[in-house]
Design a protein around this motif. Structure first.
Motif, short mmCIF file in Angstrom:
data_model
loop_
_atom_site.label_atom_id
_atom_site.label_comp_id
_atom_site.label_asym_id
_atom_site.label_seq_id
_atom_site.Cartn_x
_atom_site.Cartn_y
_atom_site.Cartn_z
N LEU A 85 4.07 -0.04 -21.15
CA LEU A 85 2.77 -0.06 -21.82
C LEU A 85 2.13 1.32 -21.77
CD1 LEU A 85 0.29 -1.32 -23.14
CD2 LEU A 85 -0.39 -2.17 -20.87
N GLU A 86 2.18 1.96 -20.62
CA GLU A 86 1.58 3.29 -20.48
C GLU A 86 2.23 4.29 -21.43
OE1 GLU A 86 0.48 6.49 -17.06
OE2 GLU A 86 -0.34 4.47 -17.15
N ARG A 87 3.55 4.23 -21.58
CA ARG A 87 4.24 5.16 -22.50
C ARG A 87 3.77 4.94 -23.93
NH1 ARG A 87 8.54 4.29 -18.97
NH2 ARG A 87 9.54 2.71 -20.28
N HIS A 88 3.60 3.68 -24.33
CA HIS A 88 3.14 3.39 -25.69
C HIS A 88 1.71 3.92 -25.91
CE1 HIS A 88 6.62 0.78 -26.22
NE2 HIS A 88 6.29 0.72 -27.50
N ILE A 89 0.85 3.72 -24.93
CA ILE A 89 -0.53 4.19 -25.06
C ILE A 89 -0.57 5.71 -25.10
CG2 ILE A 89 -2.77 4.31 -23.88
CD1 ILE A 89 -2.25 1.36 -23.03
N ALA A 90 0.20 6.36 -24.23
CA ALA A 90 0.23 7.83 -24.21
C ALA A 90 0.75 8.39 -25.53
CB ALA A 90 1.09 8.30 -23.03
N ALA A 91 1.71 7.71 -26.14
CA ALA A 91 2.33 8.22 -27.38
C ALA A 91 1.48 7.93 -28.61
CB ALA A 91 3.71 7.59 -27.55
N ALA A 92 0.54 7.02 -28.51
CA ALA A 92 -0.28 6.66 -29.68
C ALA A 92 -1.12 7.87 -30.10
CB ALA A 92 -1.17 5.47 -29.35
N PRO A 93 -1.21 8.11 -31.41
CA PRO A 93 -1.91 9.31 -31.88
C PRO A 93 -3.43 9.22 -31.83
CG PRO A 93 -1.08 8.05 -33.74
CD PRO A 93 -0.58 7.37 -32.50
N GLY A 94 -3.98 8.04 -31.75
CA GLY A 94 -5.44 7.93 -31.81
C GLY A 94 -5.96 6.78 -31.00
N ARG A 95 -7.01 6.15 -31.52
CA ARG A 95 -7.69 5.07 -30.81
C ARG A 95 -6.91 3.77 -30.96
NH1 ARG A 95 -13.04 4.66 -33.55
NH2 ARG A 95 -11.73 4.98 -35.35
N LEU A 96 -6.98 2.93 -29.93
CA LEU A 96 -6.19 1.71 -29.88
C LEU A 96 -7.06 0.47 -29.67
CD1 LEU A 96 -3.48 3.00 -27.40
CD2 LEU A 96 -3.04 2.39 -29.77
N ILE A 97 -6.64 -0.62 -30.29
CA ILE A 97 -7.09 -1.95 -29.90
C ILE A 97 -5.85 -2.69 -29.43
CG2 ILE A 97 -7.95 -4.18 -30.72
CD1 ILE A 97 -9.91 -2.71 -32.49
N LEU A 98 -5.90 -3.20 -28.22
CA LEU A 98 -4.77 -3.91 -27.63
C LEU A 98 -4.91 -5.40 -27.93
CD1 LEU A 98 -4.70 -2.08 -24.17
CD2 LEU A 98 -3.56 -1.44 -26.30
N VAL A 99 -3.81 -6.02 -28.36
CA VAL A 99 -3.79 -7.45 -28.69
C VAL A 99 -2.73 -8.08 -27.79
CG1 VAL A 99 -3.45 -9.18 -30.48
CG2 VAL A 99 -4.51 -6.98 -31.06
N ALA A 100 -3.17 -8.71 -26.70
CA ALA A 100 -2.25 -9.21 -25.68
C ALA A 100 -2.20 -10.73 -25.65
CB ALA A 100 -2.66 -8.67 -24.31
N HIS A 101 -1.03 -11.25 -25.30
CA HIS A 101 -0.85 -12.70 -25.15
C HIS A 101 -0.17 -12.97 -23.81
CE1 HIS A 101 1.37 -16.59 -25.79
NE2 HIS A 101 0.16 -16.92 -26.19
N SER A 102 -0.63 -13.98 -23.10
CA SER A 102 0.03 -14.52 -21.92
C SER A 102 0.25 -13.45 -20.85
CB SER A 102 1.32 -15.22 -22.35
OG SER A 102 1.84 -16.00 -21.31
N LEU A 103 1.51 -13.20 -20.49
CA LEU A 103 1.80 -12.20 -19.46
C LEU A 103 1.43 -10.80 -19.94
CD1 LEU A 103 2.95 -11.99 -16.58
CD2 LEU A 103 5.20 -11.55 -17.61
N GLY A 104 1.34 -10.59 -21.24
CA GLY A 104 0.87 -9.31 -21.76
C GLY A 104 -0.55 -9.01 -21.32
N CYS A 105 -1.39 -10.06 -21.19
CA CYS A 105 -2.76 -9.88 -20.70
C CYS A 105 -2.77 -9.39 -19.26
CB CYS A 105 -3.54 -11.20 -20.78
SG CYS A 105 -3.70 -11.91 -22.43
N ILE A 106 -1.90 -9.97 -18.46
CA ILE A 106 -1.83 -9.59 -17.04
C ILE A 106 -1.30 -8.17 -16.91
CG2 ILE A 106 -1.00 -10.29 -14.76
CD1 ILE A 106 -2.86 -12.34 -16.42
N THR A 107 -0.31 -7.83 -17.72
CA THR A 107 0.22 -6.46 -17.72
C THR A 107 -0.88 -5.47 -18.06
OG1 THR A 107 2.38 -7.32 -18.41
CG2 THR A 107 1.99 -4.96 -18.72
N LEU A 108 -1.65 -5.79 -19.09
CA LEU A 108 -2.75 -4.93 -19.51
C LEU A 108 -3.76 -4.74 -18.38
CD1 LEU A 108 -4.73 -5.39 -22.83
CD2 LEU A 108 -5.85 -4.89 -20.69
#
Length: 193
Positions: free
Chosen positions: A53-76
């Motif tokens: 997740l950190e690699r994806h956020i670091a690589a994103a070019p701008g502002r983000l909205i995260l859309v998480a489900h289930s274990l994705g919420c806990i990871t976030l």
């Protein structure tokens, strides 16, 4: 101009989100959306999922909205508790759908390494959408997570885990919660201006 656009980053939970899952539909429907692809969907390891997740956020070019489900919420939530201020600043907000309680009795063994549950306030606007009959988290537990994370909470009636199995494929009504989150983000931006 493009660099100022919002990018939607989708965080699936345990076993991923198949093509018929609402997260996959949203990825195809939302402008500028992508997903975090984990190396192992069946045997999730907390540190590996957080690092991806950190690699994806670091690589994103701008502002983000995260859309998480289930274990994705806990990871976030785990990621946010240890992320750098620079990376946290890229996240405008998070939609947390049907978070999985990894401390519940009978929690699948594969998910138990995500315990203990993160309890830190999220440093960005968030909206948690839970269900009163979700087998992955009781209604009181979902409300407790929302409170601990500082998220606005919505508890839906009889919608299960808000996944394919519970009949939520496209989940068009879920876009109303995404728009509500965007309203929260705008409110916070006005307060800070």
């Amino acid at each position: 101009m493009r660099r100022h656009a919002i990018h939607y980053l989708i965080l699936p939970g345990w076993q991923g989100s198949p093509a018929e899952h609402w997260q996959s539909h949203w990825q195809r429907s939302l402008p500028d959306a992508s997903r975090v692809e984990q190396a192992d969907w069946l045997n999730p390891q907390r540190d590996a999922w957080i690092a991806r997740l950190e690699r994806h956020i670091a690589a994103a070019p701008g502002r983000l909205i995260l859309v998480a489900h289930s274990l994705g919420c806990i990871t976030l939530a785990h990621w946010a508790a240890q992320a750098t201020p620079a990376l946290l600043a890229k996240v405008q907000g998070a939609l947390l759908v049907a978070p999985a309680d990894v401390e519940r009795p009978g929690c699948p063994e594969a998910l138990q390494n995500f315990a203990p549950m993160p309890r830190s306030l999220l440093p960005f606007p968030s909206l948690l959408v839970g269900s009163d009959n979700d087998p992955a988290a009781s209604a009181p537990r979902a409300m407790q997570m929302a409170h601990q994370w500082g998220a606005e909470a919505v508890l839906l009636s009889g919608v299960g885990h808000i996944n394919v199995k519970s009949g939520h494929c496209q989940w068009e009504q879920g876009f109303a919660y995404l728009y509500r989150l965007q309203g929260l983000i705008e409110q916070q931006a006005r307060r800070r201006a």
